[in-house]
Design an enzyme around this catalytic site. Structure first.
Site, PDB file in Angstrom:
ATOM      1  CG  HIS A 188      31.780  22.976  50.420  1.00  0.00           C
ATOM      2  ND1 HIS A 188      31.583  24.319  50.196  1.00  0.00           N
ATOM      3  CD2 HIS A 188      30.602  22.431  50.642  1.00  0.00           C
ATOM      4  CE1 HIS A 188      30.408  24.581  50.044  1.00  0.00           C
ATOM      5  NE2 HIS A 188      29.924  23.439  50.395  1.00  0.00           N
ATOM      6  CD  GLU A 430      48.455  48.710  19.658  1.00  0.00           C
ATOM      7  OE1 GLU A 430      48.812  47.562  19.995  1.00  0.00           O
ATOM      8  OE2 GLU A 430      47.200  48.921  19.586  1.00  0.00           O
ATOM      9  CG  ASP A 454      50.923  44.643  17.637  1.00  0.00           C
ATOM     10  OD1 ASP A 454      51.402  43.677  17.030  1.00  0.00           O
ATOM     11  OD2 ASP A 454      49.586  44.698  18.019  1.00  0.00           O
ATOM     12  CB  CYS A 501      49.538  47.374  28.713  1.00  0.00           C
ATOM     13  SG  CYS A 501      49.385  47.816  26.920  1.00  0.00           S
TER      14      CYS A 501
END
Lengths: 544, 86
Positions: A188, A430, A454, A501
């Site tokens: 906790h 890509e 890529d 992305c």
């Protein structure tokens, strides 16, 4: 300088003096009582006071750390009044004629041992709850009270272990960080430290004994390191990190919930890339506007055999439910090249970057693809899903993948399994081929997302894994940027959106460029969301 | 005596927070013995420590038995509580 290593359980950096937590330790008295009824009443009075105290602590916790923390202390109050616990004590007092303190201690040991022996890490931690509750009652009975920290200036608190009630009762403005000998990430105290945003390191063991009260320490809650009496170089490096951390926290406070829109009103969606359902907490913490790339590889990498449909379904469903109503774009498996998996039994390749990878495997192994698509479409009923295919070079590949989707949808329809008919389908851009063909590809799908790593590697013919080629691997190369512009234009002609992305998306030097070529979405690591939002909000498209 | 079976969908199982809430709920019915069974082992949910010690996890199928006064209503109430909260 002395370096200590433990387990970092709450991120952040603390620099300051060390202060040991002091407990009112007194031996727990043990004697035979003559008046069991009076002794029992002493316990009942102490129990009642403990419940009242816990109620007050719960309220304090609610203010400082939210409902979740408050419930913990409410649970403690219930434990204090638990019937089994009480009966154990009653038996000791009435039948064994034990004094109340010793009876509580025995019950504490009994139930703590019981929890500690359970085969579940989470339940093991509950032993600490029983001890915490019991220590409170014993403290009341002996009149010793509770412990505390004694420091006029903010300090890093060191202790053998800290009970949650001890953690919450300390003056928060005096705590820079926590360092404990015992404990785990499930304790906790660790959870409280995280919700309070205080760096914490647990599991330091005997190492803490080497430190002295008041010595200067640097606590790195991410790496789990403590540097005592740090040298100038270490201190400077951490001061810099601390400033960056404070700046990020400030951004968080200022920009959370604000739209990602330029000064002249152009908005862009800032989403997150994640590789594991556990990352969702970081997406939420950093106010990601959706998930632009969920790499499904982790499901395959974490298994010793092909993951089943149900297993995949549960993972996708969880992410979709947690993010709903925000969109989650899941990329079908991107295996191959630098990500090899034994049970796929892929033949050795001379040139894996140009080899059997990603969608090429999916189209060659329709049964593996079908399993993933079924899991994805089944999960689509639980949120807003987008499916994305990686490593596309030709229009026929996309058509074949879409046909596989239609087949799966037909199966689900006939089986009466619900799914979202409007699940959007997109592709990664890509390869230079996909960028050049994007006018035709845009007619096939609902969105594009550009994978810049890529795309750079294939466009420039530079191996991204070869460090010697560093200066040749230039994602800012005009050839890459021209392709991105071409892709964006072709996407918009067909009325579909286009995102980035890859790592390039978070590059602040290119934010202006992306805005001006009309990129609609940037998907970046959760930590980059707010710095990027800040950049967008201070830009204007027309300046270019 | 009435009973029903239930598979836990709550992510963390019957751990601290859900256990505390269930315990409170069960304690409302003083005239009725409610038990949660996991295989051969059982616990009375109003006894919090017992309940936690049962170690009910996500995906576990448990049996809940209800016996005593106003059995029917308590049965319906608890069944609904499990379905909505656990």
């Amino acid at each position: 300088m002395l370096r200590l290593k433990g387990k970092g359980v709450s991120e952040g950096i603390a620099i300051g003096p060390l202060c040991f937590y002091k407990r009112q330790t007194s031996d727990i008295p043990r004697y035979e009582t003559k008046d069991a009824a009076a002794e029992w009443q002493r316990f009942k009075d102490a129990q009642q006071l403990a419940v009242e105290q816990l109620g007050e602590i719960a309220e304090k916790a609610r203010e400082q750390a939210g409902d979740e923390a408050a419930v913990l202390f409410e649970t403690h109050a219930m434990m204090t009044e638990d019937l089994d616990y009480e009966e154990h004590i009653q038996n000791s007092v009435e039948n064994l004629k034990l004094n109340a303190e010793a009876a509580v201690k025995d019950a504490s040991d009994f139930f703590a041992d019981m929890f500690a022996s359970m085969d579940d890490d989470y339940m093991k931690e509950r032993a600490a709850d029983v001890k915490d509750v019991s220590a409170r009652i014993i403290g009341i009975l002996t009149g010793a009270g509770q412990g505390g920290m004694d420091s006029d200036v903010p300090a890093v608190v060191a202790a053998d272990d800290l009970a949650p009630s001890e953690t919450i009762q300390m003056d928060k403005s005096k705590i820079l960080g926590f360092a404990t000998e015992g404990g785990s990430g499930n304790s906790h105290t660790a959870i409280l430290a995280r919700t309070m945003g205080i760096p914490a390191i647990v599991g330091l063991g005997d190492q803490l004994k080497q430190l002295t009260e008041g010595c200067m320490v640097v606590v790195d809650g991410r790496s789990g390191e403590i540097f005592a009496d740090p040298d100038q170089q270490t201190l400077d490096a951490y001061k810099e990190k601390l400033e960056a951390h404070i700046k990020h926290r400030k951004l968080l406070a200022e920009l959370k919930g604000k739209p990602s829109v330029t000064k002249d009103g152009r908005s862009i969606k800032i989403c997150c890339n994640i590789g594991n359902p556990d990352d969702i907490q970081f997406v939420k913490e950093n106010d990601g506007e959706g998930i632009g790339l969920f790499r499904s590889e982790f499901l395959y990498l974490g298994c010793s055999d092909y993951p089943s449909e149900d297993y995949q379904f549960e993972a996708y469903k969880k992410v979709l439910e947690e993010m709903a109503p925000k969109e989650v774009i899941i990329r079908t498996m991107d295996i191959g090249a630098d990500k090899q998996i034994d049970y796929f039994k892929m033949p050795h390749e001379e040139n894996p970057a140009l080899g059997m990878r990603a969608l090429r495997i999916s189209l060659t192994r329709p049964e593996v693809f079908r399993t993933q698509l079924r899991a994805l479409f089944r999960a689509s009923a639980y949120g807003k899903l987008g499916i994305m295919f990686p490593m596309v070079a030709s229009v026929w590949e996309v058509r074949e993948a879409k046909a596989a989707c239609e087949k799966v949808k037909e199966e689900l329809r006939s089986e009466g399994i619900p799914f979202d008919e409007n699940t959007s389908i997109g592709i990664m851009i890509e390869t230079p081929a996909a960028a050049v063909m994007s006018d035709l590809l845009a007619k096939e799908v609902d969105f594009f997302s550009c994978g810049t790593n890529d795309l750079t590697q294939y466009t420039l013919a530079v191996d991204r894994q070869n460090n010697d080629l560093g200066r040749f691997f230039d994602p800012h190369h005009p050839a890459v940027l021209r392709l991105l512009k071409l892709v964006a234009d072709n996407a918009h002609k067909e009325g579909i959106w286009v995102g980035i992305c890859g790592e390039l998306g978070a590059d602040p030097e290119l934010t202006q460029t992306f805005l001006s070529i009309g990129i609609d979405e940037l998907s970046v690591s959760p930590r980059s969301v707010l710095p990027l939002r800040e950049k967008v909000r201070s830009s204007s498209v027309k300046e270019l | 005596m009435k009973s029903f079976e239930y598979t836990i969908t709550e992510e963390v199982g019957i751990h601290a927070r859900p256990a505390g809430l269930l315990s409170k709920e069960a304690a409302k019915f003083k005239e009725c013995t409610i038990k949660v069974w996991k295989g051969e082992k059982s616990a009375e949910p109003k006894r919090l420590i017992q309940l936690m010690a049962l170690g009910v996890k996500h995906g576990d199928t448990i049996k809940v038995t209800v016996e005593g006064a106003d059995e029917e209503a308590v049965f319906e109430h608890m069944k609904k509580y499990f379905e909505e909260n656990l």
